[in-house]
Design an enzyme around this catalytic site. Structure first.
Site, PDB file in Angstrom:
ATOM      1  N   GLU A  37      31.745  12.119  82.800  1.00  0.00           N
ATOM      2  CA  GLU A  37      33.054  12.680  82.482  1.00  0.00           C
ATOM      3  C   GLU A  37      33.790  13.125  83.740  1.00  0.00           C
ATOM      4  O   GLU A  37      35.001  12.943  83.853  1.00  0.00           O
ATOM      5  CB  GLU A  37      32.910  13.861  81.509  1.00  0.00           C
ATOM      6  CG  GLU A  37      32.595  13.471  80.074  1.00  0.00           C
ATOM      7  CD  GLU A  37      31.186  12.935  79.843  1.00  0.00           C
ATOM      8  OE1 GLU A  37      30.345  13.052  80.752  1.00  0.00           O
ATOM      9  OE2 GLU A  37      30.923  12.400  78.751  1.00  0.00           O
ATOM     10  N   PHE A  87      33.836  14.014  73.119  1.00  0.00           N
ATOM     11  CA  PHE A  87      33.759  15.272  72.386  1.00  0.00           C
ATOM     12  C   PHE A  87      34.398  16.356  73.247  1.00  0.00           C
ATOM     13  O   PHE A  87      34.129  16.416  74.443  1.00  0.00           O
ATOM     14  CB  PHE A  87      32.304  15.653  72.090  1.00  0.00           C
ATOM     15  CG  PHE A  87      31.700  14.865  70.955  1.00  0.00           C
ATOM     16  CD1 PHE A  87      31.798  15.316  69.648  1.00  0.00           C
ATOM     17  CD2 PHE A  87      31.062  13.676  71.207  1.00  0.00           C
ATOM     18  CE1 PHE A  87      31.254  14.585  68.601  1.00  0.00           C
ATOM     19  CE2 PHE A  87      30.513  12.935  70.163  1.00  0.00           C
ATOM     20  CZ  PHE A  87      30.605  13.392  68.860  1.00  0.00           C
ATOM     21  N   ASP A 112      33.745  19.278  73.734  1.00  0.00           N
ATOM     22  CA  ASP A 112      32.767  20.075  74.487  1.00  0.00           C
ATOM     23  C   ASP A 112      32.513  19.498  75.891  1.00  0.00           C
ATOM     24  O   ASP A 112      32.220  20.225  76.819  1.00  0.00           O
ATOM     25  CB  ASP A 112      31.432  20.089  73.739  1.00  0.00           C
ATOM     26  CG  ASP A 112      31.596  20.397  72.268  1.00  0.00           C
ATOM     27  OD1 ASP A 112      31.162  21.465  71.836  1.00  0.00           O
ATOM     28  OD2 ASP A 112      32.175  19.562  71.542  1.00  0.00           O
ATOM     29  N   PHE A 113      32.572  18.164  75.998  1.00  0.00           N
ATOM     30  CA  PHE A 113      32.233  17.524  77.273  1.00  0.00           C
ATOM     31  C   PHE A 113      33.326  17.723  78.323  1.00  0.00           C
ATOM     32  O   PHE A 113      33.151  17.350  79.478  1.00  0.00           O
ATOM     33  CB  PHE A 113      31.954  16.031  77.086  1.00  0.00           C
ATOM     34  CG  PHE A 113      30.894  15.713  76.060  1.00  0.00           C
ATOM     35  CD1 PHE A 113      29.947  16.658  75.688  1.00  0.00           C
ATOM     36  CD2 PHE A 113      30.839  14.463  75.462  1.00  0.00           C
ATOM     37  CE1 PHE A 113      28.974  16.365  74.738  1.00  0.00           C
ATOM     38  CE2 PHE A 113      29.869  14.165  74.509  1.00  0.00           C
ATOM     39  CZ  PHE A 113      28.940  15.114  74.146  1.00  0.00           C
ATOM     40  N   HIS A 136      28.612  19.776  70.169  1.00  0.00           N
ATOM     41  CA  HIS A 136      29.513  18.731  69.673  1.00  0.00           C
ATOM     42  C   HIS A 136      30.486  19.332  68.652  1.00  0.00           C
ATOM     43  O   HIS A 136      30.933  18.639  67.744  1.00  0.00           O
ATOM     44  CB  HIS A 136      28.746  17.620  68.951  1.00  0.00           C
ATOM     45  CG  HIS A 136      27.940  16.713  69.827  1.00  0.00           C
ATOM     46  ND1 HIS A 136      26.661  16.981  70.210  1.00  0.00           N
ATOM     47  CD2 HIS A 136      28.227  15.505  70.366  1.00  0.00           C
ATOM     48  CE1 HIS A 136      26.185  15.978  70.950  1.00  0.00           C
ATOM     49  NE2 HIS A 136      27.113  15.074  71.059  1.00  0.00           N
TER      50      HIS A 136
HETATM   51  C1  LIG Z   1      28.060  14.177  78.475  1.00  0.00           C
HETATM   52  C2  LIG Z   1      27.996  13.275  77.307  1.00  0.00           C
HETATM   53  N1  LIG Z   1      28.850  12.230  77.234  1.00  0.00           N
HETATM   54  C3  LIG Z   1      28.803  11.401  76.165  1.00  0.00           C
HETATM   55  C4  LIG Z   1      27.904  11.606  75.158  1.00  0.00           C
HETATM   56  C5  LIG Z   1      27.893  10.704  73.929  1.00  0.00           C
HETATM   57  N2  LIG Z   1      26.732   9.825  73.891  1.00  0.00           N
HETATM   58  C6  LIG Z   1      25.689  10.081  73.087  1.00  0.00           C
HETATM   59  S1  LIG Z   1      24.487   8.953  73.214  1.00  0.00           S
HETATM   60  C7  LIG Z   1      25.348   8.071  74.357  1.00  0.00           C
HETATM   61  C8  LIG Z   1      24.771   6.827  74.968  1.00  0.00           C
HETATM   62  C9  LIG Z   1      23.579   7.118  75.805  1.00  0.00           C
HETATM   63  O1  LIG Z   1      23.087   5.937  76.362  1.00  0.00           O
HETATM   64  P1  LIG Z   1      21.699   5.939  77.118  1.00  0.00           P
HETATM   65  O2  LIG Z   1      21.678   6.960  78.184  1.00  0.00           O
HETATM   66  O3  LIG Z   1      21.418   4.550  77.542  1.00  0.00           O
HETATM   67  O4  LIG Z   1      20.653   6.428  76.023  1.00  0.00           O
HETATM   68  P2  LIG Z   1      20.284   5.738  74.645  1.00  0.00           P
HETATM   69  O5  LIG Z   1      21.219   6.252  73.625  1.00  0.00           O
HETATM   70  O6  LIG Z   1      20.373   4.281  74.811  1.00  0.00           O
HETATM   71  O7  LIG Z   1      18.906   6.206  74.359  1.00  0.00           O
HETATM   72  C10 LIG Z   1      26.580   8.673  74.618  1.00  0.00           C
HETATM   73  C11 LIG Z   1      27.581   8.167  75.554  1.00  0.00           C
HETATM   74  C12 LIG Z   1      27.045  12.725  75.264  1.00  0.00           C
HETATM   75  N3  LIG Z   1      26.170  13.052  74.303  1.00  0.00           N
HETATM   76  N4  LIG Z   1      27.098  13.525  76.351  1.00  0.00           N
END
Ligand SMILES: Cc1ncc(C[n+]2csc(CCOP(=O)(O)OP(=O)(O)O)c2C)c(N)n1
Ligand SMILES: [Mg+2]
Lengths: 318, 326
Positions: free
Chosen positions: B59, B82, B84-85, B128
Site C-alpha cells: 500500500e 480495505f 484499515d490498510f 477489516h
Molecule cells: C496489507 C494488506 N493488503 C491487502 C490485503 C488483502 N489480501 C488478502 S489475501 C491477499 C493475497 C495474498 O497473496 P499471497 O501473499 O500470495 O498469499 P496467499 O493468499 O496466496 O496465501 C490480499 C491482497 C491484506 N489482507 N492486507
C-alpha cells in the site's frame, strides 16, 4: 533430516484434518452458520503442517490467513478453530478474534489483518528470544504476494544483521488473490532475495511433506544453535479460489489437473502404503476418527452461546 | 429519466466517464483488473492494462507511486482494498500527498484519489472493519469524501477525480450493494456541499456515510412521536459545508452528530468544537456525539454491533438532546 514413521503418520493425520476441516468450514460459511468469509488452501496442506513438524510448542510461528495447516500443525484443535470462527463465548478470545487465530501458549502468534505486518513482529520475537538467552526459534510464514510488502526487505536485513533465530518461509502457491502471481510479482522465485541480505536460502517442493519437514528441520536446528536466519521457499499450488466469495474461473483447468496429480496427501499416503506402514484399514479408521472430531467441534461451536455484549469494555487497557 | 443502480455501478460509471473524458486518469491497486469488490471490474476491457494497473501488495509504495504520477501530470486513482490498510500508506498520504502543494508554494499539485472500501459489516474482524475517515481530517491538504448513496458516490467521485488535490474516497462496504436513483445524464457534486437528507425543525442530526441510513430510520421513528429531525449528510468531511449545518441549527437549536468512526477524536469531536466555538448562541443543549468505542472492533457480530452506534442509540441521543431521555 529424516521423517520418522510416527512423525510421518502424525503429519499425515494433520494434513487430512486440515483438508476435511476446511471443507466443512466452507460449507458452514456458505450456509451462513459462520459469519466470516473463508480462505482455504486446498492442495497446499503440506507446507503449513510440514513446517510445524520440527517445532516445539515454545517456538513461535506467525501463520497466514489461508486455511488451517500451520494452526493444526502447531497444535490448535478443530474445536478451538470452530468456536473462534463462530464468534462464540467459548472461543479462546471470547468472540474477538474470528479468523485471526491465536494461541500464544503454544507459540501461535498474531495473524495480522494487514499482510506483511507480521514481518516486523517476527523479527521482534526472534530478537526477544536472543536477548533473553532462550533457544526458541521463530518461523514467519507468508505468501509470495506478501513478499512485496514494505517491511519484507528490512526484516531480512535485521534478521541477517543481528543473526536472529528466524526462519522465513514463503508459501508460493502461485496465486495472489484473483491473479497469477507473475502478474504482480517480478521474479519467479522469491528466495534469492534473501541471498542479497546474506541469508542462506533453499527452494523446495512444497507438496512433499518429507521434504518440507526436512528442510525446515535443518533451518530450525541451525537457528536454534545460534547460526542465524534462513529463508525457505516452498513451491505449491492453491487449487481452490481465493475465498468463499470468489467464483473463480481464472485458474486454467489443465493447471489445476497437474497439481491434483501432485496432491500432498495422496503422495504421503502412497509412500506410507508402499513402505508398508499404512493400510486401507488404518485409513478408514483415521477418516472416521477425524470426522468424529470435526463433527463434535461443530456441535460444540453451534451449541455454545454468543458472548455477552457487556464484555466489550473489558481489556481495553492492560 | 432516473434509473436505480447499485453503489458499485455508480462508482464504476464515474470511473468510465472520467477515464473516457480525460486520458490522464488511470486506476491502480491490488486486483483492480478483476475488481475484487467490483467497482473497477471490466474497466480493463475498455481502457487496457496500462490504465488499469494491478499492483503488488504494498500500500505504501502504491500510494507513493500515485503521488509521483500525480505530481507529473497524471490523475491516478489508487484503490486501497480495505480502509484499515490506509494506515500502511499513511506516510505517503499524510506527509507527502497532502503537503507538497503548500510547501512548494504551489509549484506542485497532487491530483489523486484514494478509493477505499471500508467499515463494519459483521464478522470481518479488527483489521477489516474500521471506518477511518476521521483520521484524514487531521493531516493538512487532504479532502475526504464519505458518500452514503449511489447518487452521491458517482457525483462526488467525478469531482474528486477532477480536483487538483488528493481526495480520500470512502465507500462503506454495507452500502456497496445498495441501489439508488442515478440519472442517465452526467452530473457532478461539488466537494464541500452537504445534502439535507430529511427536513425537520426540532433537532439537527449530522450523519456520516452508512449512519445516514440509520439516522433516517431513527428520524422516521421519532417523527411518529412528533419529533421532527433534520438529517444532514455532509458528504465531505473536508471541506465541510458548515453553512448548511449552521442554517439548520438556527432553526433547531439542537445538534446531534453520528459516525461509525471512533467517537474519541472523531468527526463529531471536530463538529462539536466548531459548534461551541462558532454557534454557541444557537445551542440550547449540549451537543450529542455518537461513534464507535475506542477499542479494537471484535469479530463476533454481537460484539461488533455493541461497539458501533445503532439506530436506537441515535433515537436516544436525539431524546437526550431534547431533554426527553427515557
Ligand atoms: C496489507 C494488506 N493488503 C491487502 C490485503 C488483502 N489480501 C488478502 S489475501 C491477499 C493475497 C495474498 O497473496 P499471497 O501473499 O500470495 O498469499 P496467499 O493468499 O496466496 O496465501 C490480499 C491482497 C491484506 N489482507 N492486507
Ligand atoms: Mg499466493
Amino acid at each position: 533430516m529424516q521423517l520418522e514413521d510416527d512423525k510421518r503418520k502424525e503429519l499425515y493425520r494433520k494434513m487430512v484434518t486440515v483438508r476435511l476441516l476446511e471443507k466443512r468450514v466452507e460449507q458452514l460459511v456458505t450456509a451462513a452458520r459462520i459469519p466470516c468469509s473463508g480462505h482455504f488452501g486446498l492442495g497446499q496442506e503440506a507446507v503449513g503442517v510440514g513446517i510445524c513438524g520440527p517445532l516445539r510448542y515454545s517456538d513461535y510461528i506467525f501463520g497466514t490467513h489461508r486455511g488451517f495447516a500451520e494452526y493444526i500443525g502447531k497444535g490448535l484443535t478443530p474445536r478451538e478453530i470452530l468456536s473462534e470462527y463462530y464468534g462464540k463465548a467459548t472461543s479462546l478470545s471470547r468472540g474477538r478474534l474470528g479468523q485471526h487465530l491465536l494461541k500464544p501458549e503454544i507459540g501461535i502468534m498474531p495473524l495480522p489483518s494487514s499482510l506483511g505486518s507480521e514481518f516486523g513482529m517476527a523479527v521482534g520475537t526472534a530478537l526477544s528470544t536472543k536477548l533473553r538467552g532462550s533457544d526458541q526459534v521463530t518461523v514467519n510464514l507468508f505468501g509470495e504476494g506478501t513478499a512485496g510488502q514494505a517491511d519484507f526487505g528490512p526484516s531480512l536485513e535485521m534478521a541477517s544483521l543481528w543473526q536472529l533465530p528466524l526462519v522465513f518461509v514463503c508459501n508460493n502457491n502461485q496465486y495472489v488473490e484473483l491473479a497469477h502471481y507473475r502478474n504482480v510479482v517480478a521474479t519467479e522465485d522469491i528466495a534469492p532475495r534473501a541471498g542479497a541480505y546474506g541469508i542462506p536460502y533453499e527452494i523446495v517442493d512444497g507438496n512433499d511433506i518429507a521434504l518440507v519437514y526436512g528442510a525446515t528441520a535443518e533451518a530450525v536446528s541451525r537457528a536454534r544453535q545460534g547460526e542465524g536466519p534462513m529463508f525457505l521457499e516452498f513451491k505449491t499450488y492453491r487449487r481452490c479460489t481465493h475465498y468463499t466469495g470468489d467464483p473463480g474461473g481464472y485458474q486454467p483447468q489443465e493447471e489445476i489437473e497437474i497439481w491434483v496429480q501432485k496432491d500432498p496427501i495422496d503422495r504421503c499416503r502412497a509412500t506410507m502404503m508402499a513402505e508398508g506402514m499404512w493400510t486401507e484399514a488404518d485409513e478408514q479408521a483415521m477418516l472416521a476418527s477425524i470426522a468424529d472430531e470435526i463433527e463434535a467441534a461443530v456441535k460444540f461451536a453451534e451449541e455454545s452461546p454468543y458472548p455477552d455484549p457487556a464484555t466489550i469494555y473489558e481489556h481495553i487497557y492492560a | 429519466m432516473n434509473r436505480r443502480i447499485t453503489f458499485i455501478q455508480a462508482v464504476r460509471e464515474a470511473f468510465q466517464e472520467e477515464m473516457r473524458r480525460d486520458e490522464r486518469v488511470f486506476v491502480m491497486g491490488q486486483d483492480v483488473q478483476a475488481g475484487i469488490f467490483a467497482t473497477t471490474s471490466k474497466l480493463v476491457d475498455e481502457f487496457g492494462p496500462a490504465r488499469v494497473i494491478n499492483t503488488p501488495i504494498c500500500e505504501s509504495a502504491s500510494v507513493g507511486a500515485a503521488v509521483g504520477a500525480a505530481m507529473t501530470g497524471l490523475r491516478p486513482v489508487v484503490q486501497i482494498m480495505f480502509g484499515d490498510f490506509n494506515y500502511l500508506a499513511m506516510e505517503m498520504t499524510a506527509n507527502q500527498a497532502g503537503q507538497w502543494h503548500y510547501i512548494s508554494d504551489g509549484a506542485l499539485k497532487v491530483p489523486m484519489v484514494i478509493e477505499t472500501p471500508s467499515g463494519a459489516r459483521g464478522g470481518a474482524g479488527y483489521g477489516h472493519s474500521q471506518s477511518l475517515e476521521a483520521a484524514f481530517i487531521l493531516p493538512p491538504g487532504l479532502k475526504v469524501a464519505v458518500p452514503a448513496t449511489p447518487y452521491d458516490a458517482k457525483g462526488l467521485l467525478k469531482s474528486a477525480i477532477r480536483d487538483d488535490n488528493p481526495v480520500l474516497f470512502f465507500e462503506h462496504r454495507r452500502l456497496l450493494p445498495q441501489r439508488g436513483e442515478v440519472p442517465e445524464e452526467e452530473y457532478l457534486i461539488p466537494l464541500g456541499q452537504a445534502d439535507i437528507k430529511r427536513v425537520g425543525s426540532d433537532v439537527t442530526l449530522v450523519a456520516v456515510s452508512v449512519t445516514v441510513h440509520k439516522a433516517l430510520a431513527a428520524a422516521e421513528k421519532l417523527s411518529q412521536r412528533g419529533i421532527e429531525v433534520e438529517v444532514i449528510d455532509p458528504r465531505t468531511l473536508v471541506p465541510l459545508d458548515k453553512d448548511t449545518i449552521f442554517q439548520s441549527l438556527q432553526k433547531t437549536y439542537h445538534l446531534v452528530v453520528v459516525e461509525e468512526g471512533r467517537k474519541r477524536g472523531g468527526f463529531g469531536a471536530e463538529l462539536a468544537a466548531i459548534a461551541v466555538e462558532e454557534w454557541f448562541d444557537y445551542l440550547d443543549a449540549p451537543v450529542q456525539r455518537l461513534g464507535t468505542i475506542s477499542a479494537a472492533l471484535p469479530y463476533s457480530p454481537v460484539l461488533e454491533a455493541a461497539c458501533i452506534p445503532s439506530e436506537e442509540d441515535i433515537v436516544q441521543a436525539v431524546l437526550r438532546s431534547l431533554g426527553q431521555e427515557e
